[in-house]
Design a protein around this motif. Structure first.
Motif, PDB file in Angstrom:
ATOM      1  N   THR A  15      -6.089   6.962   2.103  1.00 15.59           N
ATOM      2  CA  THR A  15      -6.158   7.460   3.459  1.00 15.59           C
ATOM      3  C   THR A  15      -7.929   7.881   3.255  1.00 15.59           C
ATOM      4  O   THR A  15      -8.848   7.643   4.514  1.00 15.59           O
ATOM      5  CB  THR A  15      -5.907   9.240   2.615  1.00 15.59           C
ATOM      6  OG1 THR A  15      -4.667   8.679   2.757  1.00 15.59           O
ATOM      7  CG2 THR A  15      -6.286   9.825   4.085  1.00 15.59           C
ATOM      8  N   THR A  31      -5.176  -3.605  -3.074  1.00 18.49           N
ATOM      9  CA  THR A  31      -4.599  -4.535  -3.151  1.00 18.49           C
ATOM     10  C   THR A  31      -2.551  -4.078  -3.511  1.00 18.49           C
ATOM     11  O   THR A  31      -1.772  -5.174  -2.573  1.00 18.49           O
ATOM     12  CB  THR A  31      -4.105  -5.351  -5.090  1.00 18.49           C
ATOM     13  OG1 THR A  31      -4.598  -3.856  -5.401  1.00 18.49           O
ATOM     14  CG2 THR A  31      -5.011  -5.582  -5.314  1.00 18.49           C
ATOM     15  N   ALA A  57       7.124  -0.966 -11.078  1.00 18.65           N
ATOM     16  CA  ALA A  57       5.552  -1.557 -11.772  1.00 18.65           C
ATOM     17  C   ALA A  57       5.086  -2.275 -11.378  1.00 18.65           C
ATOM     18  O   ALA A  57       4.502  -2.875 -10.891  1.00 18.65           O
ATOM     19  CB  ALA A  57       6.464  -2.171 -12.910  1.00 18.65           C
ATOM     20  N   ARG A  88      -6.993  -2.370 -12.588  1.00 14.49           N
ATOM     21  CA  ARG A  88      -5.882  -0.997 -13.146  1.00 14.49           C
ATOM     22  C   ARG A  88      -5.610  -1.025 -14.246  1.00 14.49           C
ATOM     23  O   ARG A  88      -4.581  -0.530 -14.808  1.00 14.49           O
ATOM     24  CB  ARG A  88      -4.364  -0.948 -11.910  1.00 14.49           C
ATOM     25  CG  ARG A  88      -4.032   0.209 -10.782  1.00 14.49           C
ATOM     26  CD  ARG A  88      -2.650  -1.105 -10.153  1.00 14.49           C
ATOM     27  NE  ARG A  88      -2.081   0.225  -9.392  1.00 14.49           N
ATOM     28  CZ  ARG A  88      -2.017   0.458  -8.351  1.00 14.49           C
ATOM     29  NH1 ARG A  88      -2.696  -0.461  -7.758  1.00 14.49           N
ATOM     30  NH2 ARG A  88      -1.461   1.626  -7.930  1.00 14.49           N
ATOM     31  N   ARG A 127       5.557  10.953   2.179  1.00 11.20           N
ATOM     32  CA  ARG A 127       4.209   9.921   2.722  1.00 11.20           C
ATOM     33  C   ARG A 127       5.099   9.311   3.472  1.00 11.20           C
ATOM     34  O   ARG A 127       6.129   8.106   3.430  1.00 11.20           O
ATOM     35  CB  ARG A 127       3.659   9.188   1.218  1.00 11.20           C
ATOM     36  CG  ARG A 127       2.967   8.043   2.207  1.00 11.20           C
ATOM     37  CD  ARG A 127       2.578   6.776   1.974  1.00 11.20           C
ATOM     38  NE  ARG A 127       2.697   6.942  -0.069  1.00 11.20           N
ATOM     39  CZ  ARG A 127       1.769   6.960  -0.802  1.00 11.20           C
ATOM     40  NH1 ARG A 127       0.867   6.214  -0.592  1.00 11.20           N
ATOM     41  NH2 ARG A 127       2.146   6.443  -1.572  1.00 11.20           N
ATOM     42  N   TYR A 137       0.386   8.396   6.806  1.00 11.75           N
ATOM     43  CA  TYR A 137       0.828  10.425   7.596  1.00 11.75           C
ATOM     44  C   TYR A 137       1.773  10.714   6.140  1.00 11.75           C
ATOM     45  O   TYR A 137       2.118  10.401   5.506  1.00 11.75           O
ATOM     46  CB  TYR A 137       1.527  10.247   8.554  1.00 11.75           C
ATOM     47  CG  TYR A 137       1.073   9.751  10.458  1.00 11.75           C
ATOM     48  CD1 TYR A 137      -0.150  10.460  10.969  1.00 11.75           C
ATOM     49  CD2 TYR A 137       1.296   8.547  10.147  1.00 11.75           C
ATOM     50  CE1 TYR A 137      -0.238   9.851  11.793  1.00 11.75           C
ATOM     51  CE2 TYR A 137       0.822   7.479  11.577  1.00 11.75           C
ATOM     52  CZ  TYR A 137       0.503   8.207  12.470  1.00 11.75           C
ATOM     53  OH  TYR A 137      -0.469   7.776  13.149  1.00 11.75           O
ATOM     54  N   ARG A 164       5.088   5.585 -11.655  1.00 10.20           N
ATOM     55  CA  ARG A 164       4.024   5.419 -11.147  1.00 10.20           C
ATOM     56  C   ARG A 164       2.918   6.141 -12.321  1.00 10.20           C
ATOM     57  O   ARG A 164       1.995   4.999 -12.742  1.00 10.20           O
ATOM     58  CB  ARG A 164       3.942   5.043 -10.006  1.00 10.20           C
ATOM     59  CG  ARG A 164       4.661   3.798  -9.276  1.00 10.20           C
ATOM     60  CD  ARG A 164       4.741   4.479  -8.216  1.00 10.20           C
ATOM     61  NE  ARG A 164       3.762   3.978  -7.303  1.00 10.20           N
ATOM     62  CZ  ARG A 164       3.569   4.776  -5.618  1.00 10.20           C
ATOM     63  NH1 ARG A 164       4.567   5.329  -5.292  1.00 10.20           N
ATOM     64  NH2 ARG A 164       2.853   4.833  -4.917  1.00 10.20           N
TER      65      ARG A 164
HETATM   66  P1  AP5 Z   1      -0.421   0.951  -3.929  1.00  9.19           P
HETATM   67  O1  AP5 Z   1      -0.637   0.616  -3.162  1.00  9.19           O
HETATM   68  O2  AP5 Z   1      -1.987   0.819  -4.563  1.00  9.19           O
HETATM   69  O3  AP5 Z   1      -0.408   2.307  -4.849  1.00  9.19           O
HETATM   70  P2  AP5 Z   1      -0.704   3.313  -5.400  1.00  9.19           P
HETATM   71  O4  AP5 Z   1      -2.323   2.906  -6.260  1.00  9.19           O
HETATM   72  O5  AP5 Z   1       0.184   3.860  -6.176  1.00  9.19           O
HETATM   73  O6  AP5 Z   1      -1.715   4.320  -4.280  1.00  9.19           O
HETATM   74  P3  AP5 Z   1      -0.857   4.735  -3.350  1.00  9.19           P
HETATM   75  O7  AP5 Z   1      -0.901   3.800  -2.069  1.00  9.19           O
HETATM   76  O8  AP5 Z   1       0.781   5.450  -3.987  1.00  9.19           O
HETATM   77  O9  AP5 Z   1      -2.231   5.882  -3.047  1.00  9.19           O
HETATM   78  P4  AP5 Z   1      -3.022   6.338  -2.415  1.00  9.19           P
HETATM   79  O10 AP5 Z   1      -4.233   7.075  -3.692  1.00  9.19           O
HETATM   80  O11 AP5 Z   1      -3.494   5.168  -1.723  1.00  9.19           O
HETATM   81  O12 AP5 Z   1      -2.600   7.673  -1.378  1.00  9.19           O
HETATM   82  P5  AP5 Z   1      -2.679   7.380  -0.183  1.00  9.19           P
HETATM   83  O13 AP5 Z   1      -4.314   7.927   0.448  1.00  9.19           O
HETATM   84  O14 AP5 Z   1      -1.522   7.078   0.704  1.00  9.19           O
HETATM   85  O15 AP5 Z   1      -0.060  -0.021  -4.837  1.00  9.19           O
HETATM   86  C1  AP5 Z   1       1.855  -0.313  -5.025  1.00  9.19           C
HETATM   87  C2  AP5 Z   1       2.380  -0.755  -5.878  1.00  9.19           C
HETATM   88  O16 AP5 Z   1       1.285  -1.981  -5.798  1.00  9.19           O
HETATM   89  C3  AP5 Z   1       2.187  -0.529  -7.401  1.00  9.19           C
HETATM   90  O17 AP5 Z   1       2.981   0.083  -7.964  1.00  9.19           O
HETATM   91  C4  AP5 Z   1       1.993  -2.029  -8.196  1.00  9.19           C
HETATM   92  O18 AP5 Z   1       3.602  -2.407  -8.559  1.00  9.19           O
HETATM   93  C5  AP5 Z   1       1.490  -2.871  -6.749  1.00  9.19           C
HETATM   94  N1  AP5 Z   1       0.287  -3.214  -7.158  1.00  9.19           N
HETATM   95  C6  AP5 Z   1      -0.600  -2.504  -6.574  1.00  9.19           C
HETATM   96  N2  AP5 Z   1      -2.332  -3.044  -6.753  1.00  9.19           N
HETATM   97  C7  AP5 Z   1      -1.530  -3.635  -8.287  1.00  9.19           C
HETATM   98  C8  AP5 Z   1      -2.755  -3.842  -8.992  1.00  9.19           C
HETATM   99  N3  AP5 Z   1      -4.017  -3.774  -9.025  1.00  9.19           N
HETATM  100  N4  AP5 Z   1      -2.525  -4.148 -10.144  1.00  9.19           N
HETATM  101  C9  AP5 Z   1      -0.491  -4.489 -10.732  1.00  9.19           C
HETATM  102  N5  AP5 Z   1       0.142  -3.912  -9.422  1.00  9.19           N
HETATM  103  C10 AP5 Z   1      -0.557  -3.507  -8.961  1.00  9.19           C
HETATM  104  O19 AP5 Z   1      -1.882   9.501   0.237  1.00  9.19           O
HETATM  105  C11 AP5 Z   1      -1.207   9.614   0.262  1.00  9.19           C
HETATM  106  C12 AP5 Z   1      -0.112  11.023   0.659  1.00  9.19           C
HETATM  107  O20 AP5 Z   1      -0.890  11.616   0.369  1.00  9.19           O
HETATM  108  C13 AP5 Z   1      -0.420  10.347   2.469  1.00  9.19           C
HETATM  109  O21 AP5 Z   1       0.887  10.547   2.618  1.00  9.19           O
HETATM  110  C14 AP5 Z   1      -1.380  11.048   2.600  1.00  9.19           C
HETATM  111  O22 AP5 Z   1      -1.211  11.020   4.117  1.00  9.19           O
HETATM  112  C15 AP5 Z   1      -1.530  12.425   1.927  1.00  9.19           C
HETATM  113  N6  AP5 Z   1      -3.053  13.000   1.749  1.00  9.19           N
HETATM  114  C16 AP5 Z   1      -4.041  12.157   1.447  1.00  9.19           C
HETATM  115  N7  AP5 Z   1      -4.803  13.418   1.904  1.00  9.19           N
HETATM  116  C17 AP5 Z   1      -4.367  14.231   1.768  1.00  9.19           C
HETATM  117  C18 AP5 Z   1      -4.846  15.511   1.218  1.00  9.19           C
HETATM  118  N8  AP5 Z   1      -6.102  15.392   0.960  1.00  9.19           N
HETATM  119  N9  AP5 Z   1      -4.519  16.647   1.223  1.00  9.19           N
HETATM  120  C19 AP5 Z   1      -2.920  16.379   1.547  1.00  9.19           C
HETATM  121  N10 AP5 Z   1      -2.036  15.421   1.533  1.00  9.19           N
HETATM  122  C20 AP5 Z   1      -3.178  14.204   1.439  1.00  9.19           C
END
Ligand code: AP5
Length: 207
Positions: A15, A31, A57, A88, A127, A137, A164
């Motif tokens: 976001t 990534t 994972a 990571r 989400r 969203y 995770r």
């Molecule tokens: P990845 O997509 O990177 O997942 P993540 O790090 O777990 O992060 P997310 O995408 O879940 O969350 P985010 O921090 O971006 O939050 P968001 O803005 O969406 O990775 C997915 C998978 O890919 C990993 O599990 C792994 O398998 C693999 N992978 C990726 N990179 C890797 C690497 N380097 N090494 C190894 N494997 C890798 O927000 C979340 C929600 O909260 C949304 O609904 C949003 O609307 C809401 N929100 C956001 N901000 C707020 C706020 N201020 N208040 C209220 N709600 C909010």
């Protein structure tokens, strides 16, 4: 600016990265997004990554490092970038340092987004992403418009989210001392409206 956004799953990295690219004029390098795109396209890399991702994972280091190395060679990354979800692991951070050393362009800021664990689970489970636009969203905090084509990520089921989060605490949090030693960490409270968090990140980048 060459920024790493560091934070647990669903802390708001994606976001905030999408908001910052407009302000800073540098690309977001996610990534997670790149791996999901490869999975959708059915490439060999996507197939290999899919089995790890759907289990919540981490994908093996060598797969992700290769992907980032190729991405950072593109022209638009020459003026800077926001890394979202990479590195990571410590080996990924070391590989990133080695790549950037070759380009004489080290990381300038590491923004650590802090959100309490119970909120993270709720943020992930509720989400939804619009398939067409990639817009993120949240069913409670940022409801989608009625015409959005919503997707619920397979790894946003509660059991996968807990896995995770455990991996973040056991593996990725080792990056905090790694970057703290170099004075790069800027800690930001990720609780509040997305606008409030964007302002805090802007202040942290200036400070
Ligand atoms: P990845 O997509 O990177 O997942 P993540 O790090 O777990 O992060 P997310 O995408 O879940 O969350 P985010 O921090 O971006 O939050 P968001 O803005 O969406 O990775 C997915 C998978 O890919 C990993 O599990 C792994 O398998 C693999 N992978 C990726 N990179 C890797 C690497 N380097 N090494 C190894 N494997 C890798 O927000 C979340 C929600 O909260 C949304 O609904 C949003 O609307 C809401 N929100 C956001 N901000 C707020 C706020 N201020 N208040 C209220 N709600 C909010």
């Amino acid at each position: 600016m060459r920024i790493v956004l560091l934070g647990p799953p669903a802390s708001g990295k994606g976001t905030q990265a999408k908001r910052l690219i407009g302000k800073l004029g540098v690309p977001q390098v996610s990534t997670g997004d790149m791996l999901r795109a490869a999975k959708k396209a059915g490439t060999e890399l996507g197939k290999k990554a899919a089995e790890f991702m759907s289990a919540g994972a981490l994908v093996p280091d060598e797969v992700v490092i290769g992907l980032v190395e190729e991405r950072l060679k593109l022209d638009d990354a020459k003026k800077g970038f926001i890394l979202d979800g990479f590195p990571r692991t410590v080996p990924q951070a070391e590989a990133l340092d080695a790549m950037l050393e070759r380009l004489a362009s080290p990381i300038t800021h590491v923004v650590q987004i802090d959100v309490a664990r119970d909120l993270l689970v709720e943020r992930a489970v509720l989400r939804r992403t619009d398939k067409r636009t990639g817009q993120i969203y949240h069913l409670k905090y940022n409801p989608p418009p009625s015409d959005a084509e919503l997707e619920h990520r397979a790894d946003d089921q509660e059991d996968k989210v807990l896995k995770r989060l455990a991996d973040y605490e056991a593996i990725t949090s080792a990056l905090l001392p790694y970057y703290e030693k170099r004075g790069l960490i800027r800690k930001v409270d990720g609780v509040g409206t997305p606008d409030e968090v964007t302002v805090r990140i802007g202040d942290a980048l200036e400070g």
